[in-house]
Scaffold this motif. Sequence first.
Motif, short mmCIF file in Angstrom:
data_model
loop_
_atom_site.label_atom_id
_atom_site.label_comp_id
_atom_site.label_asym_id
_atom_site.label_seq_id
_atom_site.Cartn_x
_atom_site.Cartn_y
_atom_site.Cartn_z
N ASN A 153 18.93 30.83 7.33
CA ASN A 153 17.68 31.48 7.77
C ASN A 153 17.96 32.91 8.20
O ASN A 153 17.83 33.27 9.37
N LYS A 181 15.82 26.72 14.13
CA LYS A 181 15.63 25.27 13.97
C LYS A 181 14.16 24.89 14.00
O LYS A 181 13.67 24.14 13.15
N THR A 218 11.51 26.74 13.59
CA THR A 218 10.79 27.33 12.44
C THR A 218 10.99 26.46 11.20
O THR A 218 10.04 26.16 10.48
N ARG A 272 11.84 36.93 21.60
CA ARG A 272 11.05 35.75 21.94
C ARG A 272 11.06 35.44 23.43
O ARG A 272 10.03 35.16 24.02
P1 ATP Z 1 16.29 27.86 20.18
O1 ATP Z 1 17.57 27.16 19.97
O2 ATP Z 1 16.43 29.03 21.07
O3 ATP Z 1 15.13 26.98 20.56
P2 ATP Z 1 15.55 27.93 17.39
O4 ATP Z 1 16.82 27.75 16.63
O5 ATP Z 1 14.63 26.76 17.47
O6 ATP Z 1 15.86 28.55 18.78
P3 ATP Z 1 13.27 29.43 16.52
O7 ATP Z 1 12.55 29.29 17.82
O8 ATP Z 1 12.76 28.69 15.35
O9 ATP Z 1 14.82 29.16 16.71
O10 ATP Z 1 13.37 30.97 16.10
C1 ATP Z 1 13.74 31.96 17.06
C2 ATP Z 1 12.76 33.11 16.95
O11 ATP Z 1 12.97 33.76 15.71
C3 ATP Z 1 11.31 32.68 16.98
O12 ATP Z 1 10.56 33.63 17.67
C4 ATP Z 1 10.93 32.65 15.50
O13 ATP Z 1 9.56 32.92 15.30
C5 ATP Z 1 11.80 33.75 14.91
N1 ATP Z 1 12.22 33.46 13.53
C6 ATP Z 1 12.84 32.34 13.10
N2 ATP Z 1 13.08 32.39 11.78
C7 ATP Z 1 12.61 33.59 11.36
C8 ATP Z 1 12.56 34.25 10.09
N3 ATP Z 1 13.06 33.70 8.97
N4 ATP Z 1 11.99 35.47 10.04
C9 ATP Z 1 11.49 36.04 11.14
N5 ATP Z 1 11.50 35.48 12.38
C10 ATP Z 1 12.05 34.26 12.49
#
Ligand code: ATP
Length: 199
Positions: free
Chosen positions: A176, A14, A16, A145
């Motif tokens: 994604n 999300k 990202t 992460r």
């Molecule tokens: P949460 O709900 O835990 O906050 P989120 O849905 O916001 O997670 P992100 O923090 O955006 O997810 O992504 C999780 C991890 O995966 C991060 O470290 C991010 O850099 C990595 N990531 C996200 N999308 C990709 C991608 N397409 N390729 C490689 N790494 C990715």
Amino acid sequence: MLKIGITGGIGSGKTTVCKAFEALGIPVYYADAEAKKILSSDPAVKRSVKKLLGDQSYFSNGKPNRKYIAALVFNDKTLLAKLNEIVHPAVALHSSRWFESLKNEYPYALKEAALMIESGSYKEMHQLIVVTAPENIRIQRVVKRDKLSEEEVKKRIQSQMPEMEKLKYANFVICNDGENSVILQVWNIHQKILKRKAH
Ligand code: ATP
């Protein structure tokens, strides 16, 4: 202000995806990050959390003991629901003030939250984007992460609504999975939102 919600399971990407919208000049309210701030700063929220989870929920310097809180709520669905009932209304109020503060200076604005459907806050949005990714990829991303074990991540995934359910609420879906281009998907959705707004 046209309000677009963006949600998805833990590690779906999300945040990202939101960075890509920000690159297009769209403002984003990060509800989960704001919830964390509210947990450490809102006196009424702090009082209610201590009542629910005990005084150990906060250190003597007033900062929340996140490990203690997480250990309790991620092992007990009822407690998690009660904690959310305390935090979500405070975040809802804060985010609606944020949307108001934008005063139509943007074509639309985004609110990002992990539990947007579960909390019902998607109803305050005009449209909803759901970000998806295969579960094994989500687990690996979060392990890397947050330095959590696979088991801990799986437990968190199980505490959330299944992705398939979330998709039923989606006006737009972003896949994604690391193969489909996020930038391209975001660009296409951005164009569609602008077009719909123009009609
Ligand atoms: P949460 O709900 O835990 O906050 P989120 O849905 O916001 O997670 P992100 O923090 O955006 O997810 O992504 C999780 C991890 O995966 C991060 O470290 C991010 O850099 C990595 N990531 C996200 N999308 C990709 C991608 N397409 N390729 C490689 N790494 C990715």
